[in-house]
Design a protein around this motif. Structure first.
Motif, mmCIF file in Angstrom:
data_model
loop_
_atom_site.group_PDB
_atom_site.id
_atom_site.type_symbol
_atom_site.label_atom_id
_atom_site.label_comp_id
_atom_site.label_asym_id
_atom_site.label_seq_id
_atom_site.Cartn_x
_atom_site.Cartn_y
_atom_site.Cartn_z
ATOM 1 N N PRO A 183 49.149 -11.440 26.675
ATOM 2 C CA PRO A 183 49.012 -12.903 26.585
ATOM 3 C C PRO A 183 50.304 -13.618 26.951
ATOM 4 O O PRO A 183 51.406 -13.063 26.807
ATOM 5 C CB PRO A 183 48.636 -13.139 25.125
ATOM 6 C CG PRO A 183 49.097 -11.931 24.396
ATOM 7 C CD PRO A 183 49.023 -10.792 25.358
ATOM 8 N N GLU A 184 50.175 -14.844 27.391
ATOM 9 C CA GLU A 184 51.332 -15.578 27.903
ATOM 10 C C GLU A 184 52.357 -15.868 26.805
ATOM 11 O O GLU A 184 53.567 -15.872 27.074
ATOM 12 C CB GLU A 184 50.871 -16.880 28.560
ATOM 13 C CG GLU A 184 51.864 -17.453 29.564
ATOM 14 C CD GLU A 184 52.191 -16.487 30.698
ATOM 15 O OE1 GLU A 184 53.380 -16.452 31.102
ATOM 16 O OE2 GLU A 184 51.289 -15.748 31.148
ATOM 17 N N ASP A 185 51.882 -16.124 25.580
ATOM 18 C CA ASP A 185 52.867 -16.411 24.525
ATOM 19 C C ASP A 185 53.720 -15.181 24.204
ATOM 20 O O ASP A 185 54.911 -15.290 23.912
ATOM 21 C CB ASP A 185 52.199 -16.968 23.262
ATOM 22 C CG ASP A 185 51.112 -16.070 22.705
ATOM 23 O OD1 ASP A 185 50.637 -15.174 23.424
ATOM 24 O OD2 ASP A 185 50.715 -16.269 21.535
ATOM 25 N N ALA A 186 53.128 -13.983 24.284
ATOM 26 C CA ALA A 186 53.904 -12.759 24.080
ATOM 27 C C ALA A 186 54.946 -12.609 25.193
ATOM 28 O O ALA A 186 56.103 -12.237 24.936
ATOM 29 C CB ALA A 186 52.984 -11.547 24.048
ATOM 30 N N LYS A 187 54.559 -12.919 26.417
ATOM 31 C CA LYS A 187 55.503 -12.830 27.537
ATOM 32 C C LYS A 187 56.640 -13.837 27.371
ATOM 33 O O LYS A 187 57.802 -13.518 27.646
ATOM 34 C CB LYS A 187 54.768 -13.073 28.856
ATOM 35 C CG LYS A 187 53.782 -11.982 29.236
ATOM 36 C CD LYS A 187 53.108 -12.294 30.566
ATOM 37 C CE LYS A 187 52.119 -11.206 30.966
ATOM 38 N NZ LYS A 187 51.469 -11.505 32.260
ATOM 39 N N GLU B 38 48.878 -21.378 20.191
ATOM 40 C CA GLU B 38 49.169 -20.277 21.103
ATOM 41 C C GLU B 38 48.040 -19.247 21.097
ATOM 42 O O GLU B 38 47.346 -19.069 20.075
ATOM 43 C CB GLU B 38 50.498 -19.618 20.720
ATOM 44 C CG GLU B 38 51.702 -20.534 20.931
ATOM 45 C CD GLU B 38 53.016 -19.884 20.564
ATOM 46 O OE1 GLU B 38 53.980 -20.060 21.327
ATOM 47 O OE2 GLU B 38 53.089 -19.196 19.517
ATOM 48 N N PRO B 39 47.838 -18.547 22.223
ATOM 49 C CA PRO B 39 46.681 -17.650 22.347
ATOM 50 C C PRO B 39 46.665 -16.472 21.373
ATOM 51 O O PRO B 39 45.594 -15.961 21.048
ATOM 52 C CB PRO B 39 46.778 -17.157 23.805
ATOM 53 C CG PRO B 39 48.155 -17.474 24.267
ATOM 54 C CD PRO B 39 48.592 -18.667 23.486
ATOM 55 N N SER B 40 47.822 -16.028 20.894
ATOM 56 C CA SER B 40 47.859 -14.861 20.003
ATOM 57 C C SER B 40 47.678 -15.225 18.532
ATOM 58 O O SER B 40 47.583 -14.332 17.681
ATOM 59 C CB SER B 40 49.192 -14.114 20.168
ATOM 60 O OG SER B 40 49.346 -13.636 21.474
ATOM 61 N N ARG C 274 53.948 -5.663 18.469
ATOM 62 C CA ARG C 274 54.120 -4.528 19.370
ATOM 63 C C ARG C 274 54.065 -4.957 20.841
ATOM 64 O O ARG C 274 54.730 -4.371 21.693
ATOM 65 C CB ARG C 274 53.066 -3.474 19.075
ATOM 66 C CG ARG C 274 53.289 -2.727 17.761
ATOM 67 C CD ARG C 274 54.621 -1.970 17.789
ATOM 68 N NE ARG C 274 54.838 -1.190 16.585
ATOM 69 C CZ ARG C 274 54.449 0.072 16.436
ATOM 70 N NH1 ARG C 274 53.810 0.693 17.408
ATOM 71 N NH2 ARG C 274 54.696 0.713 15.310
ATOM 72 N N GLN C 275 53.239 -5.955 21.144
ATOM 73 C CA GLN C 275 53.176 -6.426 22.532
ATOM 74 C C GLN C 275 54.531 -6.943 23.005
ATOM 75 O O GLN C 275 55.016 -6.581 24.081
ATOM 76 C CB GLN C 275 52.124 -7.534 22.663
ATOM 77 C CG GLN C 275 50.690 -7.037 22.646
ATOM 78 C CD GLN C 275 49.689 -8.188 22.696
ATOM 79 O OE1 GLN C 275 49.974 -9.292 22.238
ATOM 80 N NE2 GLN C 275 48.522 -7.917 23.256
ATOM 81 N N VAL C 276 55.150 -7.778 22.191
ATOM 82 C CA VAL C 276 56.425 -8.370 22.596
ATOM 83 C C VAL C 276 57.515 -7.299 22.680
ATOM 84 O O VAL C 276 58.322 -7.285 23.621
ATOM 85 C CB VAL C 276 56.842 -9.506 21.641
ATOM 86 C CG1 VAL C 276 58.196 -10.077 22.062
ATOM 87 C CG2 VAL C 276 55.791 -10.612 21.632
ATOM 88 N N VAL C 277 57.559 -6.392 21.707
ATOM 89 C CA VAL C 277 58.562 -5.328 21.750
ATOM 90 C C VAL C 277 58.359 -4.454 22.988
ATOM 91 O O VAL C 277 59.324 -4.043 23.650
ATOM 92 C CB VAL C 277 58.521 -4.488 20.461
ATOM 93 C CG1 VAL C 277 59.423 -3.258 20.597
ATOM 94 C CG2 VAL C 277 58.963 -5.323 19.262
ATOM 95 N N ALA C 278 57.093 -4.166 23.324
ATOM 96 C CA ALA C 278 56.805 -3.376 24.530
ATOM 97 C C ALA C 278 57.291 -4.098 25.780
ATOM 98 O O ALA C 278 57.887 -3.480 26.684
ATOM 99 C CB ALA C 278 55.307 -3.097 24.631
ATOM 100 N N LEU C 279 57.074 -5.387 25.838
ATOM 101 C CA LEU C 279 57.530 -6.178 26.981
ATOM 102 C C LEU C 279 59.056 -6.193 27.076
ATOM 103 O O LEU C 279 59.624 -6.132 28.173
ATOM 104 C CB LEU C 279 56.997 -7.612 26.874
ATOM 105 C CG LEU C 279 55.484 -7.777 27.083
ATOM 106 C CD1 LEU C 279 55.010 -9.119 26.549
ATOM 107 C CD2 LEU C 279 55.132 -7.647 28.560
ATOM 108 N N CYS C 280 59.705 -6.267 25.918
ATOM 109 C CA CYS C 280 61.171 -6.237 25.914
ATOM 110 C C CYS C 280 61.701 -4.871 26.359
ATOM 111 O O CYS C 280 62.706 -4.781 27.070
ATOM 112 C CB CYS C 280 61.701 -6.557 24.517
ATOM 113 S SG CYS C 280 61.510 -8.287 24.017
ATOM 114 N N ALA C 281 61.020 -3.825 25.946
ATOM 115 C CA ALA C 281 61.479 -2.475 26.273
ATOM 116 C C ALA C 281 61.218 -2.125 27.736
ATOM 117 O O ALA C 281 61.989 -1.375 28.351
ATOM 118 C CB ALA C 281 60.798 -1.462 25.362
#
Length: 551
Positions: free
Chosen positions: A156-160, A424-426, A138-145
């Motif tokens: 976290p940096e890996d999600a970014k 990775e941190p996640s 969900r973090q990555v999808v939120a960042l993409c959206a």
């Protein structure tokens, strides 16, 4: 249509008319009928249809062409619509589910029931049943959206980094843009790497990967490619019984021939190649068998196929010259001790070139099941093996008609096949959440089997995998006769009565197919543990009452 004064008057009028036995003998008094029709117009037929649907009876009345109301003769009506669509049935969202939705509305309106909520145990919708999303996904999808969040220190940096990589592959750096029709190239590359790793290094070509709107869309696309011919040359497709109704519905829509083969309930729903031979031999008398569909782990039956079984199926497909379709969307959902998921592709290539160079295979996966349960994102893929290059071009053309699968679903799929790595941190949180989801499902699978098997008249095979149980019901003859009088399958009668008395929504086995004279229901194991205990206890109590009532 809201029940205002006029509508209520109409309902009363038609109730009075239909209360006369003469109506049901197609001799409704003409003066009463015409008076009611003139007074209420089109609404007359709306309510009559509702009345007939409830009663299971229909008068042979001449329905109007609506010209009096200025509507004219409709171009699209029940006579002119595609007849194949009328043959489509989908039990998972069928009449019993529609009634469950009505009951929910009644509860909100204050209608008194012997329960306070409807528990929908009819469908494999994990998040609707309370499963929490995986944080990293969900973090990555939120960042993409919403890319502005890339500046937020809470992520976290890996999600970014994952979000940046996905966005760079999107047109205009936005998931609101179309992608290539087979899917975003880097995601197809990640899917290929995932398959290679899963299958012990057996190569996977990104150009043989097609991303899809869930696995269902890909399955229907392949069935479209396979369907051709007329009469005895019409395509026949072998599907298991019990089956997931997507297959029978798609075949009905395409006017293809369904070839049923039965799983062995007495052997934990195992697949016997002798049964496949029986089915294909019989089918060749009236159609051209061209494909064999396998669901592993099984839906609705929850079995996990052994490697030996998969080898036998592949040999059978080679002997009979059948295209193999492997539905593997539950590949992470394996619970029973001694069971293991084996992909059809891996087994095929380990059997050597005699089979790996000739057997045509397509396999499917999805973001909707396993530990993710992200049904609403509609992410999925298929991988084709040994497909004719010219047909592959036609497949690419066919998927291009729909432009592309949803980009958020593609993004989510990328995270499933390319999850956080140990450095990775996640990673720690991801593994913890993934493991917890699968462990809880395993516990609920075992609990469901154990509790149902304590109920006299219910037999439940071990839930080896997937998300469902398909227990067998022993129903009293009196109940079977009562169901026939209502024009219902006995297990539909049982499940509808269960819904009305307890608020529990299950799917009758008749909606999935079953051997004549046997009765089942499909139930998901997804409700939260405490709620699942309530469901199982209510089923136990209901079955006892039901048996006593009809004994």
């Amino acid at each position: 249509m809201t029940v205002g004064g006029g509508s209520l008057s109409l309902i009363v009028a038609i109730h009075n008319l239909c209360g006369q036995k003469s109506c049901l003998r197609n001799s409704l008094p003409v003066e009463d009928l015409e008076l009611t029709k003139r007074r209420f117009g089109r609404a007359f037929w709306v309510v009559m249809n509702i009345s007939w649907a409830i009663s299971g009876t229909e008068c042979e009345l001449q329905k109007p062409n609506m010209t009096e109301n200025g509507l004219g003769n409709r171009v699209l009506n029940m006579d002119t619509m595609n007849p194949n669509v009328k043959r489509v049935e989908y039990a998972v969202r069928g009449p019993i589910v529609q009634r469950a939705l009505q009951i929910e509305k009644e509860l909100k309106q204050g209608v008194e029931k012997p329960f306070t909520e409807v528990i929908k145990a009819n469908i494999g919708d994990a998040h609707a049943m309370g499963q929490k999303p995986i944080t990293f996904l969900r973090q990555v999808v939120a960042l993409c959206a919403y890319p502005d969040l890339l500046e937020d220190d809470k992520f976290p940096e890996d999600a970014k980094n994952r979000a940046r990589r996905i966005l760079q592959a999107c047109g205009g750096g936005s998931i609101g843009a179309y992608s290539a029709s087979p899917g975003i190239e880097i995601i197809r590359q990640d899917v290929a790497k995932y398959i290679e790793k899963r299958d012990g290094g057996i190569p996977s070509d990104p150009d043989s990967i097609y991303l899809s709107t869930g696995a269902s869309d890909a399955i229907v696309t392949m069935l479209k490619l396979l369907t051709s011919g007329e009469g005895k040359n019409r395509t026949g497709v072998m599907i298991s019984i019990p089956q997931y109704p997507l297959y029978s519905a798609a075949l009905a829509e395409l006017a293809a021939v369904q070839i049923s083969y039965y799983l062995d309930e007495d052997k934990c729903w195992s697949l016997d190649v002798n049964e496949l031979r029986r089915a294909v031999k019989a089918a060749r008398e009236h159609c051209n068998p061209r494909a064999l569909c396998i669901i592993n782990p099984g839906n609705p039956t929850g079995q996990v196929q052994s490697r030996q079984c998969i080898e036998d199926v592949i040999r059978f497909a080679a002997e009979e010259h059948l295209f193999l379709m492997a539905d593997e969307v539950y590949q992470d959902n394996v619970y029973a001790e001694g069971c293991q998921f084996h992909s059809f592709k891996k087994v095929l290539f380990e059997m050597g070139p005699e089979y790996s160079s000739v057997v045509e295979l397509v396999s499917f996966h999805s973001t909707s099941k396993c530990f993710m349960g992200e049904c609403g994102f509609r992410g999925g893929y298929m991988e084709v093996v040994n497909m004719d290059p010219e047909v592959k071009l036609q497949l690419t053309k066919l998927v291009s008609v729909r432009l592309c699968p949803p980009i958020p679903g593609q993004a989510l799929l990328d995270l499933v096949v390319n999850p956080p790595q140990p450095d990775e941190p996640s990673y720690a949180t991801f593994i913890k959440e993934r493991t917890a989801n699968l462990d809880i499902l395993a516990e609920k699978a075992k609990m469901t089997e154990q509790v149902l098997n304590t109920v006299p008249g219910i037999h439940c095979n071990p839930v080896q995998g997937a998300m469902y149980t398909f227990p067998r019901l022993s129903l009293p003859e009196k109940a079977i006769n009562a169901a026939k009088e209502k024009g219902q399958a006995p297990d539909m009668f049982y499940c509808m009565k269960l819904l009305e008395e307890t608020g529990i929504c299950l799917v009758p086995g008749s909606g999935f197919g079953q051997r004549d004279g046997t009765y089942h229901f499909r139930m998901t194991i997804l409700p939260a543990t405490e709620k699942l205990k309530v469901v199982l206890e209510k089923i136990r109590e209901f079955h006892k009452r039901f048996t006593e009532e009809f004994s």
